[in-house]
Design a protein around this motif. Structure first.
Motif, PDB file in Angstrom:
ATOM      1  N   THR A 120      85.475  60.601  51.825  1.00 24.02           N
ATOM      2  CA  THR A 120      85.064  59.555  50.878  1.00 24.02           C
ATOM      3  C   THR A 120      84.758  58.214  51.544  1.00 24.02           C
ATOM      4  N   THR A 123      80.941  57.685  51.217  1.00 25.58           N
ATOM      5  CA  THR A 123      80.294  58.031  49.959  1.00 25.58           C
ATOM      6  C   THR A 123      80.681  57.062  48.850  1.00 25.58           C
ATOM      7  N   ASP A 125      80.360  58.477  45.750  1.00 29.40           N
ATOM      8  CA  ASP A 125      80.471  59.492  44.706  1.00 29.40           C
ATOM      9  C   ASP A 125      81.793  59.332  43.949  1.00 29.40           C
ATOM     10  N   GLN A 128      84.203  62.445  43.942  1.00 29.35           N
ATOM     11  CA  GLN A 128      85.001  62.626  45.157  1.00 29.35           C
ATOM     12  C   GLN A 128      86.151  61.628  45.204  1.00 29.35           C
ATOM     13  N   LYS A 129      85.888  60.416  44.763  1.00 30.66           N
ATOM     14  CA  LYS A 129      86.950  59.407  44.752  1.00 30.66           C
ATOM     15  C   LYS A 129      88.029  59.757  43.733  1.00 30.66           C
TER      16      LYS A 129
END
Length: 160
Positions: A120, A123, A125, A128-129
């Motif tokens: 992460t 990114t 995203d 994902q976090k």
């Protein structure tokens, strides 16, 4: 917070002083959980009583489910916490962990968090976090359970 830091704090004389009613080990365990979770002493005493029977550093997914069932039956977990902890089984199954094979859940989630943090870093995203955030919460729970289990052992050793 590291488990070793929690355990070392349990050996101080102020932590294991004389108290009225209940064993010193039980009160110490509930006190550790109260500091970690911010929930009431009575709820944490229920969690501690159950957690001291299970070692999440050497537990099978089946045994973990048994622990969750005990926690649920005792009313010690909120519905949100129960859902979060039930997801542990899904994580283990997705990684191919045999339901009868012992695993160190603290190590499992520490490694998972480390891996997800690496992923992460580059990114934005949100999914994902969110996955990383959930893994961190599960790691905290495993550390709480391990601390409760270990603090009971420490308390008994010091009382002997």
């Amino acid at each position: 917070m590291q488990i070793s830091q929690l355990i070392s704090g349990l050996s101080s004389g102020t932590t294991l002083g004389k108290h009225g009613g209940g064993s010193t080990a039980e009160k110490t365990t509930a006190g550790v959980l109260e500091k970690l979770t911010g929930t009431s002493k009575s709820t944490n005493a229920k969690i501690a009583e159950i957690a001291k029977k299970y070692d999440v550093t050497d537990i099978s997914p089946t045994e973990f489910s048994q622990m969750l069932q005990e926690l649920r039956s005792s009313g010690a977990l909120s519905e949100k916490d129960l859902q979060e902890l039930s997801a542990v089984r899904a994580d283990l199954e997705s990684q191919g962990v045999n339901s009868e094979k012992s695993i160190n859940l603290v190590e499992f989630y520490a490694n998972r968090v480390e891996s997800l943090q690496t992923q992460t870093q580059t990114t934005t995203d949100a999914a994902q976090k969110a996955t990383l955030s959930s893994a961190k919460q599960r790691l905290e729970w495993m550390q709480k359970f391990a601390s409760a289990h270990a603090s009971d052992s420490v308390g008994l050793d010091l009382a002997a």
